[in-house]
Design a protein around this motif. Structure first.
Motif, PDB file in Angstrom:
ATOM      1  N   ASP A   1      13.678  11.389 -17.644  1.00  0.00           N
ATOM      2  CA  ASP A   1      12.757  10.251 -17.642  1.00  0.00           C
ATOM      3  C   ASP A   1      12.596   9.640 -19.035  1.00  0.00           C
ATOM      4  O   ASP A   1      12.651  10.337 -20.052  1.00  0.00           O
ATOM      5  CB  ASP A   1      11.379  10.669 -17.125  1.00  0.00           C
ATOM      6  CG  ASP A   1      11.320  10.775 -15.614  1.00  0.00           C
ATOM      7  OD1 ASP A   1      12.191  10.188 -14.941  1.00  0.00           O
ATOM      8  OD2 ASP A   1      10.399  11.443 -15.110  1.00  0.00           O
TER       9      ASP A   1
ATOM     10  N   ALA B   1      12.017   3.125 -18.788  1.00  0.00           N
ATOM     11  CA  ALA B   1      12.608   3.118 -17.443  1.00  0.00           C
ATOM     12  C   ALA B   1      11.523   3.267 -16.371  1.00  0.00           C
ATOM     13  O   ALA B   1      11.571   2.598 -15.332  1.00  0.00           O
ATOM     14  CB  ALA B   1      13.639   4.231 -17.315  1.00  0.00           C
ATOM     15  N   LEU B   2      10.532   4.131 -16.628  1.00  0.00           N
ATOM     16  CA  LEU B   2       9.418   4.265 -15.684  1.00  0.00           C
ATOM     17  C   LEU B   2       8.647   2.950 -15.563  1.00  0.00           C
ATOM     18  O   LEU B   2       8.234   2.558 -14.469  1.00  0.00           O
ATOM     19  CB  LEU B   2       8.471   5.386 -16.130  1.00  0.00           C
ATOM     20  CG  LEU B   2       9.028   6.803 -16.050  1.00  0.00           C
ATOM     21  CD1 LEU B   2       8.080   7.777 -16.736  1.00  0.00           C
ATOM     22  CD2 LEU B   2       9.266   7.205 -14.611  1.00  0.00           C
ATOM     23  N   SER B   3       8.483   2.246 -16.677  1.00  0.00           N
ATOM     24  CA  SER B   3       7.791   0.952 -16.671  1.00  0.00           C
ATOM     25  C   SER B   3       8.597  -0.098 -15.922  1.00  0.00           C
ATOM     26  O   SER B   3       8.037  -0.917 -15.189  1.00  0.00           O
ATOM     27  CB  SER B   3       7.539   0.486 -18.104  1.00  0.00           C
ATOM     28  OG  SER B   3       6.720   1.396 -18.769  1.00  0.00           O
ATOM     29  N   GLU B   4       9.890  -0.084 -16.103  1.00  0.00           N
ATOM     30  CA  GLU B   4      10.758  -1.020 -15.376  1.00  0.00           C
ATOM     31  C   GLU B   4      10.648  -0.784 -13.872  1.00  0.00           C
ATOM     32  O   GLU B   4      10.523  -1.728 -13.097  1.00  0.00           O
ATOM     33  CB  GLU B   4      12.210  -0.859 -15.837  1.00  0.00           C
ATOM     34  CG  GLU B   4      13.186  -1.773 -15.133  1.00  0.00           C
ATOM     35  CD  GLU B   4      12.987  -3.245 -15.425  1.00  0.00           C
ATOM     36  OE1 GLU B   4      13.219  -4.057 -14.510  1.00  0.00           O
ATOM     37  OE2 GLU B   4      12.599  -3.600 -16.561  1.00  0.00           O
ATOM     38  N   GLN B   5      10.664   0.487 -13.463  1.00  0.00           N
ATOM     39  CA  GLN B   5      10.548   0.818 -12.036  1.00  0.00           C
ATOM     40  C   GLN B   5       9.193   0.390 -11.475  1.00  0.00           C
ATOM     41  O   GLN B   5       9.109  -0.145 -10.378  1.00  0.00           O
ATOM     42  CB  GLN B   5      10.710   2.324 -11.821  1.00  0.00           C
ATOM     43  CG  GLN B   5      12.098   2.835 -12.060  1.00  0.00           C
ATOM     44  CD  GLN B   5      12.147   4.351 -12.054  1.00  0.00           C
ATOM     45  OE1 GLN B   5      11.130   5.036 -11.942  1.00  0.00           O
ATOM     46  NE2 GLN B   5      13.349   4.894 -12.180  1.00  0.00           N
ATOM     47  N   ARG B   6       8.133   0.625 -12.232  1.00  0.00           N
ATOM     48  CA  ARG B   6       6.778   0.374 -11.732  1.00  0.00           C
ATOM     49  C   ARG B   6       6.384  -1.096 -11.792  1.00  0.00           C
ATOM     50  O   ARG B   6       5.790  -1.627 -10.865  1.00  0.00           O
ATOM     51  CB  ARG B   6       5.783   1.214 -12.549  1.00  0.00           C
ATOM     52  CG  ARG B   6       4.359   1.054 -12.136  1.00  0.00           C
ATOM     53  CD  ARG B   6       4.094   1.789 -10.862  1.00  0.00           C
ATOM     54  NE  ARG B   6       2.679   1.720 -10.551  1.00  0.00           N
ATOM     55  CZ  ARG B   6       2.205   1.859  -9.339  1.00  0.00           C
ATOM     56  NH1 ARG B   6       3.001   2.106  -8.341  1.00  0.00           N
ATOM     57  NH2 ARG B   6       0.927   1.773  -9.127  1.00  0.00           N
TER      58      ARG B   6
ATOM     59  N   GLY C   1       8.588  -3.742 -13.191  1.00  0.00           N
ATOM     60  CA  GLY C   1       9.669  -4.705 -13.335  1.00  0.00           C
ATOM     61  C   GLY C   1       9.774  -5.232 -14.760  1.00  0.00           C
ATOM     62  O   GLY C   1      10.345  -6.280 -15.007  1.00  0.00           O
TER      63      GLY C   1
ATOM     64  N   ALA D   1      10.298  -3.349 -18.617  1.00  0.00           N
ATOM     65  CA  ALA D   1      10.420  -2.148 -19.443  1.00  0.00           C
ATOM     66  C   ALA D   1       9.542  -2.200 -20.682  1.00  0.00           C
ATOM     67  O   ALA D   1       9.147  -1.158 -21.206  1.00  0.00           O
ATOM     68  CB  ALA D   1      11.876  -1.947 -19.848  1.00  0.00           C
TER      69      ALA D   1
END
Length: 90
Positions: A46, A50-55, A57, A59
């Protein structure tokens, strides 16, 4: 110390010596409010962006994740693998 449009403007400051003993002003640490969100278990690969991009949209909003948790260093949020962190709703 900070511009009027800074999120740090008007916050209490403290003065501490730097390595050479010269006084340095800094924003006083303050407790952050509880932030509603989703609990996520950290996996070995992780990354906050990347987590921000997933959550979200986006990063570049990784700092939302950092602010919603209690670590002083954002990179520490991903250690150790298996810990649970909060990914805020917005």
């Amino acid at each position: 110390m900070f511009l009027k449009n800074s999120r740090y403007f008007g916050l209490p400051t403290v003065t501490a010596p730097d390595r050479a003993g010269a006084p340095v002003a800094a924003v006083k640490l303050r407790p952050l409010p509880s932030t509603p969100g989703v609990e996520v278990t950290v996996r070995s690969h992780d990354q906050l962006d990347a987590l921000s991009e997933q959550r979200y949209g986006d990063a570049t909003r990784y700092w939302h994740v950092a602010d919603a948790n209690t670590e002083l260093e954002a990179a520490s949020l991903l250690e150790p693998t298996g810990r649970t962190i909060n990914i805020p709703n917005s």
